[in-house]
Write a protein that holds these residues in place. Structure first.
Motif, PDB file in Angstrom:
ATOM      1  N   UNK A1212     -55.896  25.129 -40.060  1.00 40.78           N
ATOM      2  CA  UNK A1212     -55.572  26.292 -39.232  1.00 40.78           C
ATOM      3  C   UNK A1212     -56.806  26.906 -38.598  1.00 40.78           C
ATOM      4  N   UNK A1213     -57.900  26.957 -39.354  1.00 43.31           N
ATOM      5  CA  UNK A1213     -59.120  27.548 -38.802  1.00 43.31           C
ATOM      6  C   UNK A1213     -59.641  26.728 -37.637  1.00 43.31           C
ATOM      7  N   UNK A1214     -59.484  25.417 -37.724  1.00 40.82           N
ATOM      8  CA  UNK A1214     -59.937  24.547 -36.643  1.00 40.82           C
ATOM      9  C   UNK A1214     -59.126  24.801 -35.380  1.00 40.82           C
ATOM     10  N   UNK A1215     -57.820  24.908 -35.528  1.00 45.74           N
ATOM     11  CA  UNK A1215     -56.959  25.156 -34.372  1.00 45.74           C
ATOM     12  C   UNK A1215     -57.253  26.535 -33.789  1.00 45.74           C
ATOM     13  N   UNK A1216     -57.528  27.496 -34.655  1.00 52.19           N
ATOM     14  CA  UNK A1216     -57.817  28.842 -34.163  1.00 52.19           C
ATOM     15  C   UNK A1216     -59.103  28.884 -33.344  1.00 52.19           C
ATOM     16  N   UNK A1217     -60.149  28.217 -33.837  1.00 54.58           N
ATOM     17  CA  UNK A1217     -61.395  28.157 -33.077  1.00 54.58           C
ATOM     18  C   UNK A1217     -61.187  27.432 -31.754  1.00 54.58           C
ATOM     19  N   UNK A1218     -60.341  26.446 -31.796  1.00 57.05           N
ATOM     20  CA  UNK A1218     -60.073  25.676 -30.569  1.00 57.05           C
ATOM     21  C   UNK A1218     -59.380  26.549 -29.527  1.00 57.05           C
ATOM     22  N   UNK A1219     -58.382  27.311 -29.955  1.00 60.78           N
ATOM     23  CA  UNK A1219     -57.672  28.165 -28.997  1.00 60.78           C
ATOM     24  C   UNK A1219     -58.575  29.257 -28.455  1.00 60.78           C
ATOM     25  N   UNK A1337     -34.365  19.578 -38.355  1.00 55.78           N
ATOM     26  CA  UNK A1337     -35.404  19.215 -37.394  1.00 55.78           C
ATOM     27  C   UNK A1337     -35.634  20.346 -36.398  1.00 55.78           C
ATOM     28  N   UNK A1338     -34.550  20.900 -35.883  1.00 60.13           N
ATOM     29  CA  UNK A1338     -34.687  22.006 -34.928  1.00 60.13           C
ATOM     30  C   UNK A1338     -35.438  23.176 -35.556  1.00 60.13           C
ATOM     31  N   UNK A1339     -35.107  23.476 -36.796  1.00 60.21           N
ATOM     32  CA  UNK A1339     -35.764  24.607 -37.450  1.00 60.21           C
ATOM     33  C   UNK A1339     -37.237  24.325 -37.709  1.00 60.21           C
ATOM     34  N   UNK A1340     -37.532  23.138 -38.243  1.00 62.19           N
ATOM     35  CA  UNK A1340     -38.921  22.832 -38.594  1.00 62.19           C
ATOM     36  C   UNK A1340     -39.800  22.755 -37.352  1.00 62.19           C
ATOM     37  N   UNK A1341     -39.319  22.104 -36.302  1.00 62.45           N
ATOM     38  CA  UNK A1341     -40.134  21.994 -35.090  1.00 62.45           C
ATOM     39  C   UNK A1341     -40.394  23.372 -34.478  1.00 62.45           C
ATOM     40  N   UNK A1342     -39.403  24.236 -34.483  1.00 70.94           N
ATOM     41  CA  UNK A1342     -39.602  25.575 -33.940  1.00 70.94           C
ATOM     42  C   UNK A1342     -40.528  26.405 -34.822  1.00 70.94           C
ATOM     43  N   UNK A1343     -40.480  26.190 -36.135  1.00 74.94           N
ATOM     44  CA  UNK A1343     -41.401  26.904 -37.018  1.00 74.94           C
ATOM     45  C   UNK A1343     -42.841  26.447 -36.793  1.00 74.94           C
ATOM     46  N   UNK A1344     -43.028  25.172 -36.485  1.00 75.43           N
ATOM     47  CA  UNK A1344     -44.379  24.701 -36.158  1.00 75.43           C
ATOM     48  C   UNK A1344     -44.887  25.400 -34.900  1.00 75.43           C
ATOM     49  N   UNK A1345     -44.014  25.505 -33.900  1.00 76.99           N
ATOM     50  CA  UNK A1345     -44.382  26.232 -32.681  1.00 76.99           C
ATOM     51  C   UNK A1345     -44.719  27.679 -33.020  1.00 76.99           C
ATOM     52  N   UNK A1346     -43.930  28.279 -33.888  1.00 75.79           N
ATOM     53  CA  UNK A1346     -44.171  29.667 -34.263  1.00 75.79           C
ATOM     54  C   UNK A1346     -45.504  29.819 -34.992  1.00 75.79           C
ATOM     55  N   UNK A1347     -45.821  28.868 -35.872  1.00 78.98           N
ATOM     56  CA  UNK A1347     -47.125  28.906 -36.547  1.00 78.98           C
ATOM     57  C   UNK A1347     -48.268  28.895 -35.544  1.00 78.98           C
ATOM     58  N   UNK A1348     -48.153  28.017 -34.558  1.00 80.55           N
ATOM     59  CA  UNK A1348     -49.215  27.913 -33.564  1.00 80.55           C
ATOM     60  C   UNK A1348     -49.298  29.177 -32.710  1.00 80.55           C
TER      61      UNK A1348
END
Length: 2003
Positions: A1212-1219, A1337-1348
């Motif tokens: 998560x820290x890597x993605x945050x620095x990237x954004x 699948x719909x729930x998990x994929x949307x939760x990944x989007x929400x995490x990001x």
């Protein structure tokens, strides 16, 4: 073109020819000193626009230089200037510029030395690193011995101890030895690229989710649909109970605590494996099927009974199958004995023993080639007795079972005679009867789907039965045969045989093989056995032998004793199998028949009574001895049987006639085929068996002439019966010794010195063998050839190397098998037989010194797992030198094979590389055995194989790549895939690099090139240890230590280097490609594929699927289960994220249609898109030559799921620095990508047409509504059906689904769970499982989007453009709310939304922000949810929005307006909106306001209360709308009334106009929908004119009156009442110039859809000035294209357009309420007939009033006094547009006559007597003119009638109108450009026909025959006379015109028309020539009298005063 030398000056710039035609990449470095030849082509790859200098590159070039420039970025397609500095004075160039957007061909980077890298890392002692690859095995291939599966309890092999020939011994060994398989020792065998995924094998945490799917309602189908609350029921505080409130809504004051709380909640009950919910289609590396004995489709036939009319003797049945089409017997005989114990006792003297195997009454028949001509033949035999067959059968024909008492004495006598014959002649049989049954007909009529009557042989329908019926799935059937034919005589015998026929799937208990060996499973009880009957296939069967079988079948056919004078008439033949000439040498190898011994020594053929030339049908089955000698022979002894016992005769019943014999071997070969043998009359001489019957000097019958015909057939897996094969095997065995020379091979004797030569010839001739025997003995042949390749042979003391010729023979055989059309291939083009041999059979040839024994192999297979650890790796490295000193120097098979491939030439070389897959797999298996045999697993990989062998492998791979890559690309990939498990991996990487570089140099198209490399790489990347090969553990799993540790701290310049490092992780750099070699290659190909165009996107799909399958393997690999390992693996794929973001324009998320839950109508979306086009510039990437949306929807989903997986597992820290570090444009693209992800993985479901139709089948109307709802399209109301008021539990436990989801079906293209083998009809359990997975699948994929999104939001403080980021995040969240979501996701989504409001409320509620409207609408939509949890979350969110908007501005007028508009839009567009849930939500919001103690001192509670009252009024309108849901006209009236009520609230009025437009569009009323938008645009123009003063803007609604005069009603309220500057008023997105243009453009599109192209022009007249003022030339061009299209449509369609049809509808009766006595004009679609609208209205109002409704059939005025007060009446009349004469001057076109209509007319015929119809002279007509309140078309499809006018026509005026109409029709039909002959003839027939009732002649006779007495009628009389004159003229023109149109066969018809016309003209002449004198007097002023019958003058003249 420069004719003179170019001066050597830096300033000389020349354009250079650039084209994509490079062959040789040449460096353009300034330090390069390469000189270029004439044909040199230079490739220049540019990433930016820089000048290229050639001055230091080319000293002197006198050539035409073509520089190929490949652009690697789409942005470089912009106009650019390329300058090349040329220094050569003599350079002459032909230059032009050609840019090509193709992916660059790259050179693969140099790979790391993997083995050295691993060793260096291990020596470094990094324990953590060693831990990472501790599970990296040194070997993962093992050699296993797999025991052969034997069907029987023992192998069918020769007895132990028997002396066998070497060939027989080899055969027996081959058929019994275990299979040798090289298998993978894997930690996760089922994953990788070729893996099988089974859902039931995974322990999935499938959550029970609750979904609410929005769908259209079917009001009218549910009785409860009208039970709604009214405004009087709404008591907010006391009438409703609020929902549970969200706990801690205002608890968090610290943002970080709030984020932490939300994150912990989101991580609860998450799926660790995303791909478990979205697995790829099954892709399996095909494992050939294990060799086994060929068995066709098997059926079990059981004999139940054989019964005749009388039962006097034993009978014997023989069953066999015959194929009449092939004229061939296709099975051996099955003998069945159903006799009683009494009759068996008759034969006891002749049956000394009865073995259990002969008691069988059931047989298993096998059918390989089903055919409609397969018959089961049943032969019945009896014991031989005296008499002809007819005489013996006579008792069966004359005696009946019913007469048994009467014939008792006769039967007893017959039975005693039978017993006597049985005791004397019991060993002899005679034929009795036979019967047949078409077995395939029985099977085909028993299958579940009958195929009907079988076709005739020569018909087109005749074909393989496999296409007609399923042999293994037919229902068991019972066959009863009641008629038999006497043998050889076509007379029937009455009897019955009953057979049961069933399919056989598994081996039945107590069954016996054809060799009588028990078949598994063995019965524990002593059951009656079931015999397997041997099949004789009608055609060749290409299956190699796998079991030992050695059977001989003898078929005596006929005997000719006609010329023999002796009394030999009852002839039988005794058949014996002899091993010598002595009588004791007879062998008991003949299979017995029923109820007797299992094996017998002799067999007698049946006797045909008194027949000297009998035909035999006997089958003798013999088990051949394993070792045959020249003494073995068949002995035939011929006897005459004495049937009648003479007095005092005690001698034998047999009288010897003669002998014959047949040696089994002839020149050491088994004798088979047809034979005609002579018969010896004398005793046979000594050693007769050594000769053929023609040789011995004995007395022969008929002078040694052949008189006995027979056939011999062998079914043997030992005797090849092929000359080439027998010769090859014989010579090969001679090499093994034990033979004497000269060696005899058939008639030839071969000395030892010629053995090598003959062996070579036999090897060469192997390919000349027939295909069937070559296939049958394929395993033996290849084993022998590989032995010859492996081992040098010593022949006559000289070493003979046969390797080359043996290799060539192998290549030839491989080529033959591949070229055969009879043999199947797998999906990779491999011959199935060869693949099977390689996988199961092949083993290294035994060396002379050592053989491979099972014990040793199993010892080597039991290597400890410790040997795979790193300690073992280091230990083996220390022993490398020791091994090298002791390794065996002899040539290895794999080395010899590789050498032969390298040195091969000519055709052999071509075919060897053409079918390289065979030799690749052969090499791999031999290498694996080599490693196992010599125990090289203790040796480093580099020392396992010699350098020469590596060189050979390099050569082979290079040759295949350059010459055969297109054909064997996949096989080459698998070869290198396997080499990674055997050889030095660094060496294999070099091979991969060479492959990639050599492929780049091939002259193939780029799509083909990339496609091939992708196939190659995806196989290599499927290696189980791919991650370790890619050194994934060397990638960072988290962001490097930052000098800015706090993510909320300010960034500094010291972070720049770190930012570059972070961003570099997402780039596909050279360093990355080198370190992660396979991953770098794959991602490079993916990037290249996405940047190119290919037909159908095939290359892109292949590249994406490769990556997708690879990530799926990682996700489901238990070795990657730990989060830290997953983070490292995800880091390995960070460059993939950058690739996907760059490819966002190529994604297609529309393949599954718009989201079915989209609250905003599709129409409004279209308008909004029009606004967006003008508000934001188009992305530059969209302007490139690359077309967008090149990927299919499924391919896009596959790519996006890869992105989601990386985002889910990356640190998560890597993605945050990237954004934080990424540029704003890139961040916007990331947010856009997240929006696409939400759309692609939305939960979608469609209800089952079949289930719902069954439930509603009694209601045809409901069924039509259902189908319309299902098939209308994929919009908000067209996607799904909803169920009444039940909750949408579409993802729940399997038990709940079983109860709730009876009527759901899953669309394959919308369900994310896919399987390779899709079944057409899935079981309910399978559908339930799919629903569970799809929802999760719909729930998990949307939760990944929400995490990001949360990660991005938390990084906002460090981002410069906060507004843009927050707005982008909010758009994604709102899109999530738009789609179908589970309650689980919505809970987290609303939490994130509330956090966003708390953190950035000031940004969200700014006046310019558009997000506020969308936010209110989406949240309010969920406030009406039927799911309690969704409603609670939405209420909390809406209250928080109100609270923070109030806090930021001290009032929330803006939110108040947006919420009000949102509710108006929601209730107006949503058909399934349920106000009771929204009322409950309003009560909950009120509870929040009351419980919020902090805000009690403010005005917030009172403002909330005021807002709720406004919302209540809108809900009251909703109740009324619900009542008229099925009455579109009433519904639109109500919506119009509501919109009218919002006259002072432009935002709300605009909203309701949109609602009306959407409703119209859904009903296909495009014109009315367009009018709604025109009214909306006029409303916007009114308020824009108050705010802005621009000449290009329309001056209010007046500008729109050319489109419709109705638009003037949109005139704005004066400024003193309402100001657009007021906060919250006119603040919507439409109250802008872009909004105005967007509304008008969509209106134009709808006008075009409705066919009103002229209105399109008027609309664009308003748009064009706006576009011109904004200099938007692109849109101007588009606009004029649309105008051109509209004008073209006007020209092309012209008069063909069908406009609306109009009807007057009157309502009468108190039941109608406000509609009573009101009249409307209804507009219906073109060509709507009166019965259609009548039926529609009658159906609807019948549901309201039942039988009280009555339809008035005529159009006469309705008298209220005559109507029943308790009934409701509807009167419907067809009306036409009515125009005055002056109007017709301006309404010239068909469009003008159907646009802006306010007046309509209908006629009512009547007579003075009150009847509607009468004679011509009494027929009156009343014309009624109706005037409506507004002009059609309008925003409604019905308009009130506000004025009615009537006037009557006299009979003569009626006649004038009729004649004028006929004349116009004739003139129009005659003068058309392309006359219609049929129409013209029809008009003529009605005009001049002789028999026309009330025709023109009768009209003339009634009104023109006499001058009227009343002077007032003079002018009418004269006008009618003139009409007739014109009419008769037009008739003449029409008759002449028809003369030129008729066909030759219509000449008589034309003459008849001409005659009738002349007769009509003559009859009319007197009346037409008669004039009224008074009309031709000097003109004086006439006086008009008042006429009571006329309310209004027919002729418009000034009235004079009355006298």
């Amino acid at each position: 073109l420069h004719p003179s030398p170019i001066p050597d000056s830096p300033s000389s710039l020349v354009p250079v020819s650039l084209s994509l035609s490079s062959l040789v990449p040449v460096s353009l470095s300034p330090h390069s000193s390469q000189s270029l030849s004439l044909s040199t082509l230079v490739t220049v790859s540019l990433s930016s626009l820089v000048p290229v200098s050639l001055s230091s590159l080319v000293p002197s070039i006198d050539a035409v230089l073509s520089v190929s420039l490949t652009l690697s970025s789409p942005s470089l397609l912009m106009l650019c200037c390329l300058s090349l500095t040329l220094s050569s004075p003599s350079l002459l160039m032909l230059c032009c510029l050609s840019l090509s957007l193709q992916p660059q061909t790259y050179d693969a980077v140099e790979p790391l030395d993997l083995e050295e890298f691993l060793m260096s890392q291990l020596r470094s002692g990094d324990s953590a690193l060693m831990q990472e690859f501790g599970d990296f095995p040194n070997d993962n291939l093992a050699v296993e011995l797999v025991e052969k599966e034997c069907r029987t309890v023992r192998h069918s092999v020769p007895e132990e101890g028997a002396e066998l020939d070497s060939h027989v011994r080899d055969c027996a060994q081959s058929y019994t030895q275990p299979w040798l398989v090289v298998s993978k020792i894997t930690l996760l065998e089922e994953f990788g690229l070729f893996w099988m995924f089974s859902l039931h094998d995974l322990s999935l945490l499938i959550l029970s989710l609750l979904f609410q799917v929005r769908s259209p309602s079917l009001a009218g189908l549910s009785d409860d649909s009208r039970k709604t609350l009214t405004s009087s029921d709404f008591d907010l505080r006391s009438g409703l109970t609020p929902d549970p409130r969200v706990e801690g809504l205002l608890r968090f004051n610290n943002h970080e605590d709030l984020d932490r709380f939300n994150q912990e909640a989101r991580q609860t009950n998450r799926h660790p494996e995303l791909f478990a919910l979205y697995p790829p289609a099954d892709e399996i590396r095909p494992i050939p099927e294990c060799p086994k004995e060929h068995v066709g489709d098997r059926i079990l036939i059981r004999c139940q009974a054989i019964k005749f009319e009388i039962d006097i003797e034993p009978l014997f049945a023989t069953l066999a199958l015959y194929d009449l089409r092939e004229k061939k017997k296709i099975s051996e005989n099955f003998y069945c004995d159903l006799n009683s114990d009494q009759f068996k006792g008759f034969l006891k003297p002749h049956t000394p023993q009865i073995d259990q195997s002969t008691l069988s009454r059931a047989a298993i028949f096998s059918i390989t080639y089903p055919s409609p001509d397969i018959y089961l033949v049943i032969k019945i035999e009896k014991v031989l007795q005296q008499g002809e067959i007819g005489d013996c059968a006579e008792p069966y024909m004359v005696m009946k079972e019913t007469d048994s008492a009467k014939n008792k004495d006769k039967l007893e006598k017959l039975k005693s005679q039978s017993e006597m014959f049985c005791q004397r002649l019991g060993r002899y049989r005679m034929p009795f009867a036979w019967a047949t049954v078409n077995i395939m007909n029985v099977i085909s009529t028993s299958v579940c789907v009958c195929v009907g009557q079988l076709p005739r042989r020569n018909s087109e329908r005749f074909g393989s039965m496999e296409d007609q019926c399923n042999m293994s799935a037919f229902k068991p059937a019972t066959i009863t045969i009641s008629t038999f034919c006497k043998q050889f005589i076509l007379f029937s015998v009455l009897g019955t045989i009953r057979l049961d026929v069933t399919p056989v799937h598994d081996n039945p208990v107590a069954s016996l093989s054809t060799e009588l060996i028990p078949v598994k499973p063995v019965s524990e009880k002593n059951l009656r056995p079931i015999k397997e009957v041997l099949e004789f296939p009608s055609s060749e069967v290409y299956v190699p032998h796998s079991t030992y079988r050695n059977l001989l079948f003898v078929y005596p056919q006929r005997l000719n004793f006609v010329n023999r004078l002796a009394s030999a008439r009852n002839i039988t033949v005794k058949i014996q199998f002899m091993s010598g000439e002595d009588p004791s040498c007879v062998l008991p190898v003949i299979f017995g028949k029923s109820s007797g011994p299992e094996f017998v020594q002799e067999v007698y053929t049946p006797v045909t009574y008194h027949n000297k030339s009998p035909d035999f049908y006997e089958e003798v089955k013999i088990s051949l001895p394993a070792r045959l000698t020249e003494r073995h022979h068949l002995l035939f002894t011929f006897y005459h049987i004495s049937c009648q016992q003479k007095q005092n005769q005690t001698s034998s019943v047999e009288a010897l006639i003669g002998y014959s014999w047949l040696p089994i071997l002839s020149t050491d070969r088994l004798q088979t085929g047809q034979y005609c043998l002579p018969i010896a009359l004398d005793k046979l001489p000594v050693n007769y068996s050594l000769h053929s019957p023609e040789v011995p000097p004995v007395k022969w019958m008929e002078s040694h002439k052949g008189v006995f015909n027979l056939e011999i057939q062998a079914v043997s897996s030992v005797h090849t019966q092929d000359n080439h094969l027998e010769r090859f095997f014989t010579l090969c065995h001679a090499l093994g010794g034990g033979v004497t020379f000269p060696l005899r091979v058939r008639e030839e004797k071969i000395p030892e010195n010629k053995l090598e030569h003959e062996l070579k010839l036999s090897i060469i001739s192997l390919s000349s063998s027939r295909l069937e025997p070559l296939v049958l003995y394929l395993h033996l042949v290849l084993d022998k050839l590989f032995t010859l390749i492996m081992q040098p042979m010593v022949i006559a003391g000289q070493t003979a190397n046969l390797a080359q010729i043996a290799f060539e023979s192998v290549v030839s055989i491989v080529n033959s098998l591949h070229n055969s059309q009879e043999l199947a291939r797998d999906q990779q083009g491999r011959n199935g037989l060869l693949a099977t041999y390689l996988y199961w059979v092949f083993r290294l040839p035994d060396s002379p010194r050592e053989t491979l024994n099972p014990g040793r192999i199993h010892h080597m297979l039991s290597w400890p797992r410790d040997c795979f650890r790193q300690s073992h790796y280091i230990r083996t490295a220390l022993g490398a030198e020791l091994f090298c000193s002791c390794c065996c120097p002899q040539q290895q098979f794999h080395e010899e094979l590789a050498l032969q491939m390298v040195v091969s030439t000519g055709v052999c070389r071509e075919n060897a590389y053409k079918y390289a897959w065979f030799f690749f797999e052969l090499l791999v298996k031999s290498m694996a055995q080599h490693v196992c045999q010599l125990e090289k697993h203790d040796v480093p990989r580099r020392s396992r194989f010699s350098d020469r062998f590596k060189d050979d492998i390099t050569t082979i791979v290079s040759v295949v790549t350059l010459e055969q890559a297109e054909k064997v690309n996949i096989s080459l990939a698998f070869f290198l895939y396997d080499l990674l498990s055997l050889m030095d991996r660094g060496f294999v990487f070099i091979l991969i690099r060479n492959y990639c570089n050599q492929m780049s140099a091939k002259s193939v198209s780029v799509p083909v090139l990339i496609s091939m490399r992708l196939e190659f790489l995806r196989i290599l990347c499927s290696h189980e240890h791919y991650l370790n090969l890619s050194l994934y553990f060397s990638s960072p799993a988290s962001a490097p230590a930052s000098p800015c540790p706090s993510i909320s701290s300010q960034s500094s310049s010291s972070c720049s280097l770190q930012e570059q490092r972070i961003l570099g992780l997402f780039d596909l750099s050279q360093e990355f490609k080198q370190q992660h070699y396979l991953t770098g290659l794959l991602l490079t190909e993916l990037s290249a594929a996405l940047d190119m165009e290919s037909e159908g996107g095939k290359v892109q799909r292949k590249a994406i699927n490769a990556t997708y399958s690879l990530l799926c393997a990682h996700d489901l690999d238990h070795r990657c289960a730990r989060p830290e390992v997953r983070a490292k693996v995800a880091t390995l794929y960070l460059p993939l994220v950058g690739i996907i973001i760059d490819s966002i324009n190529y994604l297609d998320f529309t393949g599954t249609g718009p989201a079915p839950s989209e609250a905003a109508a599709v129409l409004c979306v279209c308008v909004w898109e029009c606004i967006l086009r003008r508000s934001f510039p188009v992305s530059p990437l969209n302007q490139s030559g690359k077309a967008v949306a090149t990927l299919s929807a499924e391919t896009s989903r596959n790519l996006l799921v890869c992105f989601l997986w990386v985002m889910k597992n990356a640190e998560r820290s890597l993605i945050q620095r990237w954004t934080v570090d990424m540029p704003p444009a890139q961040l916007n693209r990331l947010l856009e990508l997240l929006t696409i992800c939400v759309s692609c993985f939305e939960y979608r479901v469609k209800t089952s047409e079949r289930s719902l139709t069954q439930a509603l089948q009694k209601s045809q109307q409901a069924k039509m509504q259902l189908e319309d709802s299902l098939l209308r399209g994929i919009g908000a109301r067209g996607e799904m059906m909803r169920f009444s008021h039940c909750t949408r539990l579409l993802s729940m436990s399997a038990e709940a689904l079983t109860r709730q989801r009876e009527n759901l079906r899953w669309r394959k293209d919308l369900t994310q769970w896919r399987q390779t083998n899709e079944k057409q009809d899935k079981t309910k359990a399978e559908l339930d499982q799919e629903a569970l997975i799809s929802g999760n699948l719909a729930t998990e994929s949307n939760l990944i989007v929400l995490d990001l999104l949360e990660t991005i939001v938390q990084a906002v403080p460090l981002v410069d453009c906060k507004d843009s980021v927050v707005g982008g995040v909010l758009r994604v969240l709102l899109h999530c709310l738009t789609c179908n979501q589970s309650t689980t996701f919505l809970c987290h989504c609303f939490s994130t939304l509330r956090a966003l409001v708390v953190k950035f409320g000031e940004l969200l509620f700014e006046e310019e922000a558009e997000q506020c409207a969308d936010l209110c609408q989406k949240v309010l939509q969920h406030c009406s949810s039927s799911v309690d949890g969704n409603r609670s979350q939405a209420c909390a969110t809406l209250y928080l929005i109100m609270r923070y908007s109030f806090s930021s501005a001290n009032n929330f007028s803006r939110v108040k307006m947006q919420v009000t508009m949102s509710l108006a839009s929601l209730v107006g567009k949503s058909e399934d909106f349920q106000e009771e849930y929204l009322r409950r939500s309003l009560r909950t919001i009120l509870a929040y306001a009351e419980e919020d103690m902090e805000m009690q001192s403010t005005a917030l509670p009172s403002q909330v209360d005021e807002l709720l009252r406004n919302l209540n009024s809108i809900l009251s309108d909703t109740v009324k709308m619900r009542e008229f849901q099925e009455d579109p006209e009433m519904l639109m009236d109500l919506m119009y009334r509501i919109a009218k009520g919002y006259q002072t609230s432009p935002d709300l009025r605009l909203t309701w106009l949109h609602n009306m437009a959407e409703k119209h569009k859904n009903r296909k009323c495009f014109t009315e929908s367009a009018m709604c938008l025109v009214h909306a645009a006029a409303l916007v123009a009114e308020y824009l004119s108050m705010l802005e003063d621009h000449k290009y803007l329309p001056v209010g609604s007046v500008t729109f009156q050319n489109i419709s005069p109705n638009v003037l009603e949109e005139s704005a309220v004066s400024d003193d009442i309402l100001s657009p500057d007021e906060d919250g008023v006119c603040s919507g997105r439409y109250f802008t110039t872009s909004g105005l243009v967007g509304l008008l453009e969509q209106a134009a599109e709808l006008f075009s859809s409705g066919g009103l192209y002229e209105a399109v022009n008027e609309v664009y007249k308003i748009i064009v000035p706006v576009l011109e003022a904004h200099r938007d030339f692109r849109e101007l061009a588009t606009t004029h294209q649309k105008l051109q299209k509209a004008f073209d449509n006007i020209i092309q369609k012209g008069q063909k357009r069908m406009f609306g049809t109009y009807f007057r509808v009157g309502f009468y009766g108190a039941k109608f309420g406000d509609l009573d006595e009101r009249e409307f004009v209804y507009k219906e679609p073109g060509i709507t007939h009166l019965p259609e609208i009548s039926h529609r209205l009658e159906n609807f109002y019948s549901q309201c009033f039942g039988n009280s409704l009555e339809m008035i059939k005529d159009s006469t005025p309705v008298d209220r006094s005559k109507l029943d007060a308790n009934k409701a009446y509807i009167q419907i009349t067809y009306v036409e547009p009515y125009f005055d004469d002056y109007e017709m001057k301006d309404r010239l076109t068909n469009f003008e006559k159907n646009f802006n209509l306010r007046r309509f007319m209908y006629t009512t015929p009547f007579t003075k007597a009150g009847r509607p119809r009468g004679e011509l002279n009494e027929q009156y007509k009343r014309k009624t003119i109706l005037t409506t309140m507004h002009a059609f078309p309008y925003v409604k499809t019905r308009i009130n009638v506000i004025q009615k006018e009537e006037f009557d026509l006299t009979p003569i005026e009626v006649a004038i109108e009729d004649m004028q109409k006929k004349t116009r029709e004739l003139a129009l039909a005659t003068h058309k450009e392309q006359p219609d002959a049929k129409m013209l003839q029809m008009l003529l027939q009605g005009s001049v026909g002789a028999t026309v009732n009330q025709g023109p002649l009768e009209v003339a006779q009634v009104f023109l025959n006499e001058i009227p007495a009343d002077p007032k009628l003079f002018r009418h009389h004269n006008k009618l006379r003139l009409c007739f004159k014109e009419f008769i003229m037009r008739c003449g023109e029409a008759v002449e015109k028809n003369k030129h149109l008729i066909t030759p066969d219509q000449k008589e018809y034309q003459q008849e028309l001409k005659k009738n016309y002349n007769r009509l003209r003559e009859n009319l002449r007197p009346m037409l020539e008669r004039k009224i004198p008074e009309l031709y007097k000097p003109l004086i002023k006439p006086r008009l009298e008042n006429r009571d019958s006329i309310k209004r003058l027919s002729f418009r003249r000034a009235l004079e005063e009355n006298p």
